[in-house]
Design a protein around this motif. Structure first.
Motif, PDB file in Angstrom:
ATOM      1  N   ALA A   1      29.731  98.700 -31.609  1.00 21.70           N
ATOM      2  CA  ALA A   1      29.451  97.360 -30.596  1.00 21.70           C
ATOM      3  C   ALA A   1      28.231  97.565 -29.924  1.00 21.70           C
ATOM      4  CB  ALA A   1      30.677  97.220 -29.772  1.00 21.70           C
ATOM      5  N   ALA A   2      27.928  98.628 -29.301  1.00 17.66           N
ATOM      6  CA  ALA A   2      26.931  98.949 -28.502  1.00 17.66           C
ATOM      7  C   ALA A   2      25.776  99.038 -29.172  1.00 17.66           C
ATOM      8  CB  ALA A   2      26.874 100.459 -27.731  1.00 17.66           C
ATOM      9  N   SER A   3      25.886  99.338 -30.425  1.00 14.75           N
ATOM     10  CA  SER A   3      24.308  99.518 -31.387  1.00 14.75           C
ATOM     11  C   SER A   3      23.925  97.907 -31.586  1.00 14.75           C
ATOM     12  CB  SER A   3      24.811 100.153 -32.701  1.00 14.75           C
ATOM     13  OG  SER A   3      23.901 100.116 -33.425  1.00 14.75           O
ATOM     14  N   ASP A   4      25.113  97.041 -31.805  1.00 17.91           N
ATOM     15  CA  ASP A   4      24.828  95.701 -32.041  1.00 17.91           C
ATOM     16  C   ASP A   4      24.305  95.055 -30.941  1.00 17.91           C
ATOM     17  OD1 ASP A   4      25.866  95.948 -34.647  1.00 17.91           O
ATOM     18  OD2 ASP A   4      28.080  95.269 -34.103  1.00 17.91           O
ATOM     19  N   ALA A   5      24.648  95.253 -29.678  1.00 17.02           N
ATOM     20  CA  ALA A   5      24.000  94.703 -28.521  1.00 17.02           C
ATOM     21  C   ALA A   5      22.528  94.804 -28.494  1.00 17.02           C
ATOM     22  CB  ALA A   5      24.802  95.046 -27.447  1.00 17.02           C
ATOM     23  N   ASN A   6      22.342  96.343 -28.848  1.00 10.99           N
ATOM     24  CA  ASN A   6      20.854  96.765 -28.689  1.00 10.99           C
ATOM     25  C   ASN A   6      20.237  96.109 -29.657  1.00 10.99           C
ATOM     26  OD1 ASN A   6      21.039  98.592 -26.137  1.00 10.99           O
ATOM     27  ND2 ASN A   6      21.675 100.198 -27.452  1.00 10.99           N
ATOM     28  N   LYS A   7      20.819  95.929 -30.948  1.00  8.77           N
ATOM     29  CA  LYS A   7      20.147  95.159 -31.946  1.00  8.77           C
ATOM     30  C   LYS A   7      19.579  93.887 -31.704  1.00  8.77           C
ATOM     31  CE  LYS A   7      21.768  98.334 -35.662  1.00  8.77           C
ATOM     32  NZ  LYS A   7      22.724  98.331 -36.847  1.00  8.77           N
ATOM     33  N   LYS A   8      20.377  93.156 -30.941  1.00  5.82           N
ATOM     34  CA  LYS A   8      19.969  91.870 -30.548  1.00  5.82           C
ATOM     35  C   LYS A   8      19.138  91.978 -29.560  1.00  5.82           C
ATOM     36  CE  LYS A   8      24.960  89.874 -30.828  1.00  5.82           C
ATOM     37  NZ  LYS A   8      26.094  89.504 -29.558  1.00  5.82           N
ATOM     38  N   ILE A   9      19.122  92.766 -28.536  1.00  2.00           N
ATOM     39  CA  ILE A   9      17.974  93.075 -27.753  1.00  2.00           C
ATOM     40  C   ILE A   9      16.558  93.267 -28.436  1.00  2.00           C
ATOM     41  CG2 ILE A   9      16.860  94.226 -25.905  1.00  2.00           C
ATOM     42  CD1 ILE A   9      19.940  94.551 -24.952  1.00  2.00           C
ATOM     43  N   LEU A  10      16.531  94.010 -29.683  1.00  2.00           N
ATOM     44  CA  LEU A  10      15.562  94.586 -30.440  1.00  2.00           C
ATOM     45  C   LEU A  10      15.047  93.083 -31.114  1.00  2.00           C
ATOM     46  CD1 LEU A  10      16.234  97.973 -31.663  1.00  2.00           C
ATOM     47  CD2 LEU A  10      14.113  97.090 -30.456  1.00  2.00           C
ATOM     48  N   ILE A  11      15.823  92.266 -31.630  1.00  2.00           N
ATOM     49  CA  ILE A  11      15.394  90.959 -32.260  1.00  2.00           C
ATOM     50  C   ILE A  11      14.728  90.311 -31.431  1.00  2.00           C
ATOM     51  CG2 ILE A  11      16.422  89.064 -33.401  1.00  2.00           C
ATOM     52  CD1 ILE A  11      18.643  90.755 -34.879  1.00  2.00           C
ATOM     53  N   LYS A  12      15.291  90.414 -30.025  1.00  2.00           N
ATOM     54  CA  LYS A  12      14.556  89.173 -29.018  1.00  2.00           C
ATOM     55  C   LYS A  12      13.169  89.907 -28.934  1.00  2.00           C
ATOM     56  CE  LYS A  12      18.625  87.444 -26.908  1.00  2.00           C
ATOM     57  NZ  LYS A  12      19.528  87.396 -25.589  1.00  2.00           N
ATOM     58  N   LEU A  13      13.129  91.070 -28.641  1.00  2.00           N
ATOM     59  CA  LEU A  13      11.693  91.793 -28.167  1.00  2.00           C
ATOM     60  C   LEU A  13      11.019  91.529 -29.569  1.00  2.00           C
ATOM     61  CD1 LEU A  13      12.587  95.379 -26.960  1.00  2.00           C
ATOM     62  CD2 LEU A  13      11.111  93.486 -26.039  1.00  2.00           C
ATOM     63  N   ASP A  14      11.311  91.602 -30.746  1.00  2.00           N
ATOM     64  CA  ASP A  14      10.361  91.533 -32.037  1.00  2.00           C
ATOM     65  C   ASP A  14       9.807  90.046 -32.038  1.00  2.00           C
ATOM     66  OD1 ASP A  14      10.371  94.126 -33.058  1.00  2.00           O
ATOM     67  OD2 ASP A  14      12.294  93.733 -34.295  1.00  2.00           O
ATOM     68  N   ALA A  15      10.723  89.199 -31.731  1.00  2.00           N
ATOM     69  CA  ALA A  15      10.431  87.697 -31.591  1.00  2.00           C
ATOM     70  C   ALA A  15       9.143  87.587 -30.440  1.00  2.00           C
ATOM     71  CB  ALA A  15      11.376  86.914 -31.552  1.00  2.00           C
ATOM     72  N   GLU A  16       9.551  88.000 -29.431  1.00  2.00           N
ATOM     73  CA  GLU A  16       8.556  87.782 -28.047  1.00  2.00           C
ATOM     74  C   GLU A  16       7.141  88.507 -28.728  1.00  2.00           C
ATOM     75  OE1 GLU A  16       8.540  88.366 -23.449  1.00  2.00           O
ATOM     76  OE2 GLU A  16      10.408  88.803 -24.527  1.00  2.00           O
ATOM     77  N   ILE A  17       7.342  89.739 -29.063  1.00  2.00           N
ATOM     78  CA  ILE A  17       6.280  90.455 -29.468  1.00  2.00           C
ATOM     79  C   ILE A  17       5.273  89.809 -30.568  1.00  2.00           C
ATOM     80  CG2 ILE A  17       5.233  92.765 -30.869  1.00  2.00           C
ATOM     81  CD1 ILE A  17       7.466  94.074 -29.289  1.00  2.00           C
ATOM     82  N   GLU A  18       5.948  89.390 -31.497  1.00  2.00           N
ATOM     83  CA  GLU A  18       5.194  88.216 -32.743  1.00  2.00           C
ATOM     84  C   GLU A  18       4.741  87.262 -32.039  1.00  2.00           C
ATOM     85  OE1 GLU A  18       6.635  86.117 -36.724  1.00  2.00           O
ATOM     86  OE2 GLU A  18       7.985  87.656 -35.915  1.00  2.00           O
ATOM     87  N   LYS A  19       5.262  86.508 -31.131  1.00  2.00           N
ATOM     88  CA  LYS A  19       4.809  85.201 -30.638  1.00  2.00           C
ATOM     89  C   LYS A  19       3.687  85.684 -29.874  1.00  2.00           C
ATOM     90  CE  LYS A  19       6.129  81.636 -27.413  1.00  2.00           C
ATOM     91  NZ  LYS A  19       7.068  81.215 -26.599  1.00  2.00           N
TER      92      LYS A  19
END
Length: 201
Positions: A142-160
Motif C-alpha cells: 500500500a505504501a509502495s502504491d502511494a509512492n508510485k502515484k507520486i512518481l507518476i505525478k512527478l513523471d508527468a510534471e517532468i515530461e510537461k
C-alpha cells in the motif's frame, strides 16, 4: 485593486504613465508583501500537505489514535532552520503527535516508518505510527502504491516541463531568467524523483 488581482494590476500599471500619486499608491499597497517569507511558508505548507496526503493514502488512514510522529530530514540548513522554528505549526497542520527533525540521512533511515516520501528535492518525510507497526509487513504494498502515484505525478510534471523547455518557440521567446528558473525547477524535480526511487526500491 492590487490585493485582489496583483498580477493584473502590475501589468496594467506598466501601460499607464506613472504619476506620483499612482506610484505612492502602488508602493503603499505592495510594501507589506514579503516574497521571501511567502516562499518559506509555501515550502512548509508543501511539506505539511505531503504528510497529510501520506497519512490519508495509507490503508487504514493514519489518524490521531495511531499516535503518528512525522520524521523530517531536511538537506538544506535553511529548511532545517525554518522547520525547527515552525515545528509546533507543522505538528498542528499535519495532525501528528510530534515532529522530529533529523540532521543526517542515516538516523532518518533507521526509523521504523510505516510510510515515507520525498516531497521535494531537499527533504524526506516518514511517519511512525504506534499501533500500525504490526501491519507494516502487510502494508508495504500500500505504501509502495502511494509512492508510485507520486512518481507518476512527478513523471508527468517532468515530461510537461521538458516539452516546454525543448519547444523552439519557448527557446526563442522566453527570457534567459525564465529559462534558468525552469531549468532549476526541472533539476529539483529530477532530484526529487531520484529520492523517490531510493525510497521505493
Amino acid at each position: 485593486m492590487e490585493p485582489f488581482a496583483p498580477f493584473l494590476t502590475r501589468e496594467l500599471l506598466t501601460y499607464l504613465s506613472p504619476t506620483a500619486a499612482a506610484a505612492t499608491e502602488l508602493s503603499r499597497t505592495t510594501c507589506w508583501i514579503d516574497s521571501e517569507l511567502e516562499d518559506k511558508i509555501d515550502r512548509m505548507l508543501h511539506i505539511c500537505q505531503h504528510v497529510r496526503q501520506l497519512k490519508n493514502e495509507f490503508t487504514p488512514p493514519i489518524v490521531r489514535k495511531h499516535k503518528p510522529i512525522v520524521h523530517i530530514h531536511a538537506k538544506s540548513k535553511e529548511l532545517t532552520a525554518l522547520l525547527e522554528e515552525q515545528r509546533d505549526i507543522v505538528q498542528h497542520l499535519t495532525l501528528c503527535n510530534g515532529v522530529l527533525l533529523h540532521s543526517d540521512r542515516s538516523s532518518f533511515n533507521s526509523q521504523p516508518f510505516v510510510v515515507k516520501c520525498a516531497p521535494s528535492h531537499d527533504c524526506l518525510i516518514g511517519i511512525v505510527a504506534e499501533s500500525l507497526e504490526s501491519l507494516l509487513v502487510n502494508q508495504q504494498s500500500a505504501a509502495s502504491d502511494a509512492n508510485k502515484k507520486i512518481l507518476i505525478k512527478l513523471d508527468a510534471e517532468i515530461e510537461k516541463l521538458q516539452k516546454t523547455i525543448n519547444n523552439d518557440g519557448y527557446q526563442k521567446s522566453a527570457s534567459a531568467e525564465v529559462q534558468k528558473r525552469h531549468n532549476e525547477k526541472l533539476n529539483r524535480l529530477l532530484q526529487q524523483k531520484e529520492e523517490m526511487f531510493k525510497i521505493t526500491n
